[in-house]
Write an enzyme that holds these catalytic residues in place. Structure first.
Site, short mmCIF file in Angstrom:
data_model
loop_
_atom_site.label_atom_id
_atom_site.label_comp_id
_atom_site.label_asym_id
_atom_site.label_seq_id
_atom_site.Cartn_x
_atom_site.Cartn_y
_atom_site.Cartn_z
N GLY A 1 82.77 -95.21 -28.84
CA GLY A 1 82.95 -95.35 -27.51
C GLY A 1 82.84 -96.78 -27.04
N ASP B 1 42.87 -118.57 -35.42
CA ASP B 1 42.79 -117.08 -35.78
C ASP B 1 41.54 -116.64 -34.61
OD1 ASP B 1 43.52 -114.65 -36.94
OD2 ASP B 1 41.40 -114.55 -37.31
N ASP C 1 79.58 -97.69 -30.89
CA ASP C 1 80.35 -98.88 -30.79
C ASP C 1 81.86 -98.49 -30.52
OD1 ASP C 1 80.82 -101.67 -30.95
OD2 ASP C 1 79.45 -102.02 -32.24
C1 LIG Z 1 40.49 -111.52 -27.18
C2 LIG Z 1 41.80 -112.11 -26.65
C3 LIG Z 1 42.69 -112.06 -27.68
N1 LIG Z 1 44.42 -112.68 -27.15
C4 LIG Z 1 45.18 -112.91 -28.11
O1 LIG Z 1 44.82 -112.18 -29.57
C5 LIG Z 1 45.46 -112.70 -30.31
C6 LIG Z 1 44.86 -112.71 -31.57
O2 LIG Z 1 45.25 -112.53 -32.97
P1 LIG Z 1 45.60 -113.85 -34.02
O3 LIG Z 1 45.89 -113.02 -35.20
O4 LIG Z 1 44.68 -114.89 -33.75
O5 LIG Z 1 46.91 -114.34 -33.38
P2 LIG Z 1 48.37 -113.81 -33.52
O6 LIG Z 1 48.70 -113.51 -32.00
O7 LIG Z 1 48.74 -112.77 -34.49
O8 LIG Z 1 49.35 -115.06 -33.66
P3 LIG Z 1 49.48 -115.78 -35.17
O9 LIG Z 1 48.62 -117.21 -34.98
O10 LIG Z 1 50.83 -116.08 -35.52
O11 LIG Z 1 48.60 -114.96 -36.21
C7 LIG Z 1 46.04 -113.98 -30.21
O12 LIG Z 1 47.44 -114.03 -29.94
C8 LIG Z 1 45.34 -114.29 -28.69
O13 LIG Z 1 46.15 -115.03 -27.83
C9 LIG Z 1 44.34 -112.59 -25.78
O14 LIG Z 1 45.66 -113.12 -25.46
N2 LIG Z 1 43.32 -112.68 -24.75
C10 LIG Z 1 42.22 -112.15 -25.23
O15 LIG Z 1 41.25 -112.01 -24.38
#
Ligand SMILES: Cc1cn([C@@H]2O[C@H](COP(=O)(O)OP(=O)(O)OP(=O)(O)O)[C@@H](O)[C@H]2O)c(=O)[nH]c1=O
Length: 662
Positions: free
Chosen positions: A554, A88, A529
């Site tokens: 359609g 996270d 459809d």
């Molecule tokens: C600061 C920053 C963050 N991120 C993305 O932010 C999401 C954080 O959200 P998360 O809740 O940790 O993850 P998620 O995307 O919701 O996926 P999950 O693990 O399923 O909860 C992740 O995606 C990261 O890459 C970037 O791609 N680039 C950056 O510079």
């Protein structure tokens, strides 16, 4: 630390990434890790006020994400992973925790609070080691850590902010920016691990793997980890090269197989003081403040190849070395070899309406079931037992009495013909149409052409064909099932509040359209459809139809498209040959003015086309169309003037992409 051997220790293990983040997938895949992606269903709603420090919140969320998947897989996926990784990422500034923005205004709020300031990005990571015991319980051992990176933003002008927000990039990213893409232009400096900002602290992760490995297989202890949980318990020297070599030569990252091993894990990990790291040991009354815990849950998946821990496996030669294959290898092979038998047992039970019968009359024995479904006693008994072993039915046996059967939750939820999220129709489509096609896979591969003529006799061809009423209804039922299951996920994947009218092209029974109107009170949806489909959709009307859904008959390749400011294309493009794809996209582009949306929903292949298997297996029976990755779809739509604003990889059969007409 030697990186490669550490990663290679995981080869042959079922490693699962409990994340939908495409960035995490890419980082781990580029590091050479082979894994499956099972996004977590854990909702990120922990009360932030309960945590003393922001990183504790990220770590706890990562833990809950990983544990949810580790616990779900034995039941829902019918397999137990070896290792589940959850993460996270949060951004913190001025005492606030910033997660993913919910809409553009939220993104504006976040980015303006970061403008001209240094802030911290924390990624919490949880590694869950799952150990399946002989009595079918699973031990979970949890290791967690976090990494902090400091990032300084330049002063951002209002124009810059809005231009960036309108690019669509901020929406699925913590803090509302992506440092790896356009967001990189906002950054003055980065102190610390860049990949940690992107979503996964790869270096720290490898060190933790190294630590786990050395920790478990020998008395060697080494870490340069900055993990708050482990740093105090072990020396902080990195391993010497001889230690690294030793780890390379040892067999694998072990799953502690004896109480003694797991005790070692416990005793060598120092409890943390932070209440946020307290994890309840599920098999004990007391709450443990260890970050590495054992928890036990029961499950009844008895399909696995059962091998005693000390049973000898046949040796195989791999890259010139004689090695013992892992139990995971054999389980995987056995699953693949028997997969078709399991599918056919499921199709047969579904066709014989076994799950409907046991829903209305639970507790029947095999003879009673046989009588009801008009089948042989012997065959019915085998089918019932097979369904129990697949986790679809439950059996109970009272002393000296015959076993009686009832539906397992999976069957109640998805296999009854009248369940809200029934797959009954889809299973019939698989049985009647896909099964014969896949029986001719060998010639399909050799010839590269449709095997319909070979797969179906003339009569069957007629019945299986969507040109017959029977075939059409069966196909519509199958599509209706998928639309019901995926509908809400797709309808809520993006902020669509700016759209007032949508047109679902090839929207079949309207199941998806109803999900859209339910999720978006200001939206009306026209389902477009073929006349023969629209004619039959009365069979699928919901009990309380929404009058914001209307149907127009359609052909989307020939006729004028209804006017709308959002077009929906769900499960359409993959099935069309290139020339038809271009005709359809040109017609949509012509119907759109600048700012109109195109919402595409398909299975998105991984960028390296190594998965998901669901998409690649489906391609085997597709005679005309093709499966594409998100980037391929994006480029295809761009060639018709649509710019991709958001991509959503879901864990619900279909992914989605929102594009805007430039
Ligand atoms: C600061 C920053 C963050 N991120 C993305 O932010 C999401 C954080 O959200 P998360 O809740 O940790 O993850 P998620 O995307 O919701 O996926 P999950 O693990 O399923 O909860 C992740 O995606 C990261 O890459 C970037 O791609 N680039 C950056 O510079």
């Amino acid at each position: 630390m030697v990186l490669n051997p550490v990663i290679s220790k995981l080869a042959g293990k079922l490693v699962v990434l409990a994340s939908a983040s495409p960035r995490r997938l890419e980082i781990l895949r580029s590091a050479g890790l082979r894994f499956e992606v099972v996004p977590s269903w854990f909702k990120e709603t922990l009360d932030k006020g309960l945590f003393k420090a922001p990183y504790e919140y990220a770590v706890e969320t990562a833990k809950q994400k990983a544990l949810e998947v580790a616990r779900r897989m034995p039941f829902k996926h019918l397999k137990t992973p070896d290792i589940v990784i959850g993460a996270d990422t949060i951004v913190t500034v001025d005492g606030m925790i910033l997660e993913k923005p919910v809409d553009k205004h939220d993104a504006y709020r976040m980015l303006s609070s970061l403008s001209g300031k240094e802030h911290s990005v924390f990624t919490g990571v949880a590694i869950v080691l799952c150990h399946e015991k002989e009595n079918e319980e699973v031990d979970y051992q949890l290791i967690d850590f976090y990494e902090e990176t400091k990032v300084k933003f330049a002063d951002l002008s209002e124009d810059m902010l809005w231009e960036y927000i309108n690019s669509g990039e901020p929406m699925d990213k913590a803090g509302g920016y992506g440092i790896q893409a356009l967001g990189g232009m906002l950054v003055e400096y980065v102190h610390g691990d860049f990949l940690n900002v992107v979503g996964f602290p790869l270096n720290h992760f490898c060190k933790q793997l190294d630590l786990i490995y050395n920790f478990c297989t020998s008395s060697l202890k080494s870490t340069s980890s900055r993990s708050d949980s482990l740093a105090t318990s072990v020396p902080t020297q990195p391993p010497s090269s001889s230690q690294a070599l030793l780890s390379h030569n040892s067999s694998s990252i072990p799953r502690p197989s004896s109480p003694c091993d797991s005790q070692r894990l416990h005793t060598q990990i120092t409890p943390t003081a932070s209440p946020a790291h307290k994890v309840k040991r599920e098999d004990s009354e007391s709450e443990s403040s260890q970050t590495l815990v054992n928890s036990t849950s029961k499950h009844t998946d008895n399909r696995k190849v059962k091998l005693h821990d000390n049973a000898t496996l046949p040796l195989v030669t791999r890259r010139g070395q004689v090695v013992e294959p892992t139990r995971g290898d054999l389980e995987r092979i056995s699953e693949l070899m028997d997969g078709f038998k399991a599918s056919k047992a499921l199709f047969t039970a579904s066709k014989l309406c076994l799950f409907d019968l046991l829903h209305s009359r639970p507790g029947l024995d095999a003879a009673q079931v046989a009588q009801e479904i008009k089948a042989s006693a012997k065959g019915t008994e085998c089918l019932l037992e097979a369904c129990v072993s697949l986790g679809l039915l439950k059996s109970t046996e009272k002393a000296c009495q015959k076993p009686v059967y009832e539906n397992a939750d999976l069957a109640t939820d998805f296999l009854r013909s009248d369940a809200s999220f029934s797959l009954h129709g889809y299973l019939q489509h698989c049985n009647e149409t896909m099964w014969p096609l896949f029986s001719h896979l060998e010639s399909a591969v050799q010839e590269g052409t449709s095997q319909r003529e070979k797969a179906f006799s003339k009569h069957m061809l007629q019945a299986a064909s969507t040109s017959s009423r029977e075939g059409k209804l069966r196909f519509m039922k199958a599509m209706h099932n998928i639309a019901k299951i995926t509908g809400k996920t797709i309808a809520t994947a993006f902020d669509l509040s700016t759209y007032k009218s949508a047109c679902d092209l090839g929207g079949c029974t309207g199941a998806l359209a109803y999900e859209f109107t339910e999720a978006h009170p200001g939206l009306s949806v026209t389902v477009f459809d073929l006349p023969a489909v629209v004619e039959l959709n009365e069979f699928f009307r919901p009990q309380h139809p929404d009058n914001r859904v209307s149907f127009v008959a359609g052909d989307f390749l020939k006729d004028e498209l209804p006017k709308a400011d959002l077009y929906i294309l769900a499960r359409i493009l993959h099935d069309l040959p290139d020339e038809k794809v271009h005709i359809l996209l040109s017609k949509i582009a012509d119907a759109c003015t600048a700012g109109c949306g195109l919402l595409l929903s398909e299975i998105f292949l991984d960028e390296d086309r190594r998965g998901p298997s669901r998409g690649l297996l489906q391609a085997l029976s597709m005679s005309e169309g093709k499966q594409r990755s998100a980037t391929e779809y994006s480029l295809l739509l761009k060639s018709h003037g649509f710019i991709t604003a958001h991509i959503r990889h879901t864990d619900n059969l279909l992914d989605a992409m929102l594009c805007i007409k430039a």
